[in-house]
Design a protein around this motif. Structure first.
Motif, PDB file in Angstrom:
ATOM      1  N   PRO A 141       0.781  -1.252   0.000  1.00  0.00           N
ATOM      2  CA  PRO A 141       0.000   0.000   0.000  1.00  0.00           C
ATOM      3  C   PRO A 141       0.806   1.291   0.000  1.00  0.00           C
ATOM      4  CG  PRO A 141       0.059  -0.913   2.211  1.00  0.00           C
ATOM      5  CD  PRO A 141       0.752  -1.915   1.319  1.00  0.00           C
ATOM      6  N   ARG A 142       2.127   1.207  -0.175  1.00  0.00           N
ATOM      7  CA  ARG A 142       2.872   2.440  -0.375  1.00  0.00           C
ATOM      8  C   ARG A 142       2.380   3.120  -1.654  1.00  0.00           C
ATOM      9  NH1 ARG A 142       9.148   0.919  -0.117  1.00  0.00           N
ATOM     10  NH2 ARG A 142       9.181   2.911  -1.238  1.00  0.00           N
ATOM     11  N   PRO A 143       2.381   4.460  -1.697  1.00  0.00           N
ATOM     12  CA  PRO A 143       1.854   5.169  -2.871  1.00  0.00           C
ATOM     13  C   PRO A 143       2.870   5.337  -3.992  1.00  0.00           C
ATOM     14  CG  PRO A 143       2.505   6.753  -1.197  1.00  0.00           C
ATOM     15  CD  PRO A 143       2.722   5.380  -0.588  1.00  0.00           C
ATOM     16  N   ASP A 144       4.102   4.903  -3.764  1.00  0.00           N
ATOM     17  CA  ASP A 144       5.204   5.258  -4.659  1.00  0.00           C
ATOM     18  C   ASP A 144       4.989   4.852  -6.114  1.00  0.00           C
ATOM     19  OD1 ASP A 144       5.981   4.600  -1.852  1.00  0.00           O
ATOM     20  OD2 ASP A 144       7.866   5.550  -2.434  1.00  0.00           O
ATOM     21  N   ILE A 145       4.426   3.657  -6.339  1.00  0.00           N
ATOM     22  CA  ILE A 145       4.295   3.185  -7.716  1.00  0.00           C
ATOM     23  C   ILE A 145       3.335   4.071  -8.507  1.00  0.00           C
ATOM     24  CG2 ILE A 145       2.453   1.511  -7.208  1.00  0.00           C
ATOM     25  CD1 ILE A 145       5.355   1.117  -9.742  1.00  0.00           C
ATOM     26  N   PRO A 156       0.081  15.825 -12.619  1.00  0.00           N
ATOM     27  CA  PRO A 156      -0.046  15.899 -11.161  1.00  0.00           C
ATOM     28  C   PRO A 156      -0.905  14.757 -10.622  1.00  0.00           C
ATOM     29  CG  PRO A 156      -0.468  18.043 -12.167  1.00  0.00           C
ATOM     30  CD  PRO A 156      -0.413  17.047 -13.288  1.00  0.00           C
ATOM     31  N   PRO A 157      -0.587  14.249  -9.436  1.00  0.00           N
ATOM     32  CA  PRO A 157      -1.385  13.173  -8.843  1.00  0.00           C
ATOM     33  C   PRO A 157      -2.873  13.508  -8.753  1.00  0.00           C
ATOM     34  CG  PRO A 157       0.664  13.432  -7.638  1.00  0.00           C
ATOM     35  CD  PRO A 157       0.614  14.562  -8.625  1.00  0.00           C
ATOM     36  N   ALA A 176      -1.422   8.572  -2.334  1.00  0.00           N
ATOM     37  CA  ALA A 176      -0.841   9.301  -3.464  1.00  0.00           C
ATOM     38  C   ALA A 176      -1.622  10.576  -3.790  1.00  0.00           C
ATOM     39  CB  ALA A 176      -0.795   8.402  -4.697  1.00  0.00           C
ATOM     40  N   GLY A 177      -2.765  10.756  -3.175  1.00  0.00           N
ATOM     41  CA  GLY A 177      -3.595  11.925  -3.455  1.00  0.00           C
ATOM     42  C   GLY A 177      -4.344  11.819  -4.760  1.00  0.00           C
ATOM     43  N   MET A 178      -4.672  10.583  -5.155  1.00  0.00           N
ATOM     44  CA  MET A 178      -5.366  10.339  -6.409  1.00  0.00           C
ATOM     45  C   MET A 178      -6.788   9.872  -6.162  1.00  0.00           C
ATOM     46  SD  MET A 178      -2.364   8.338  -8.524  1.00  0.00           S
ATOM     47  CE  MET A 178      -0.781   9.136  -8.861  1.00  0.00           C
TER      48      MET A 178
END
Length: 219
Positions: A141-145, A156-157, A176-178
């Protein structure tokens, strides 16, 4: 931009992968059913799954266990992967809307290459737009990808929409703010995230996108 998860969204068969892991767990002494393995291991990192099996059984797994399982999964997907119902038409319709698309998955690049080649989705999805959280060491669940995919596109996200089927993926999109659309039957539980949209079948996704684009144009 629309960012797609892979397993359960574009390609089915993750239950086949988790069944392999369940088979391995039983080999080491964990009396687990394939259904239980699917629930426990779905969407997880192979290394972490190996750690779970070792911790539960008290047995030491080979140092190359994750790599060995990766090879078995890739071989399986070359033979058994199937397109999620409606995925090909949905992808083409999203492209027809003029929206760029990318894939962000915890699956390895080798797995996705096998899955997309088997299903024919490699004729739609461009290799440089497919990103692996596993290979980039950016697992959900990290947003990095998802942030990586947005940066690669130069968008922009806040202007990205993610289509996911897992709680971990929803969490990654949130961090990720998406915006996120969850593909899941309506009778199944879902994360309680304000603004999370839901569909039960892929044929509902493009009409939802059209409504979103129309509302943005009016605004």
């Amino acid at each position: 931009m629309v960012i797609f998860d892979c397993d359960g969204v574009l390609v089915g068969g993750e239950n086949l992968s988790t069944a392999l892991m369940g088979e391995e767990a039983r080999k080491y002494g964990w009396n687990i059913t394939n259904a239980e393995a699917n629930k426990l291991f779905s969407g997880g990192e192979l290394a972490k799954i190996g750690e779970k099996i070792a911790a539960h059984t008290g047995r030491k797994l080979p140092g190359n266990w994750a790599a060995m399982m990766e090879g078995r999964i890739v071989s399986l997907m070359r033979k058994e992967a199937k397109t999620v119902d409606g995925a090909e038409e949905m992808l083409r319709d999203v492209i027809d809307l003029g929206l760029p698309i990318r894939v962000g998955s915890n699956s390895s690049e080798a797995e996705m290459e096998a899955k997309f080649a088997r299903t024919g989705l490699d004729e739609i999805l461009e290799e440089e737009r497919i990103h692996s959280g596993r290979d980039l060491n950016m697992p959900k669940p990290r947003p990095d990808i998802y942030l990586y995919a947005a940066a690669e596109e130069g968008i922009p996200p806040a202007n990205c929409l993610v289509l996911e089927d897992s709680d971990a993926g929803v969490e990654a999109a949130r961090k990720a703010g998406m915006a996120c659309v969850l593909l899941r039957p309506f009778d199944k539980p879902a994360p309680q995230w304000p603004g999370l949209l839901r569909i039960s079948h892929l044929d509902q996704f493009v009409p939802l996108l059209r409504k979103i684009l129309a509302s943005q144009s009016q605004a």
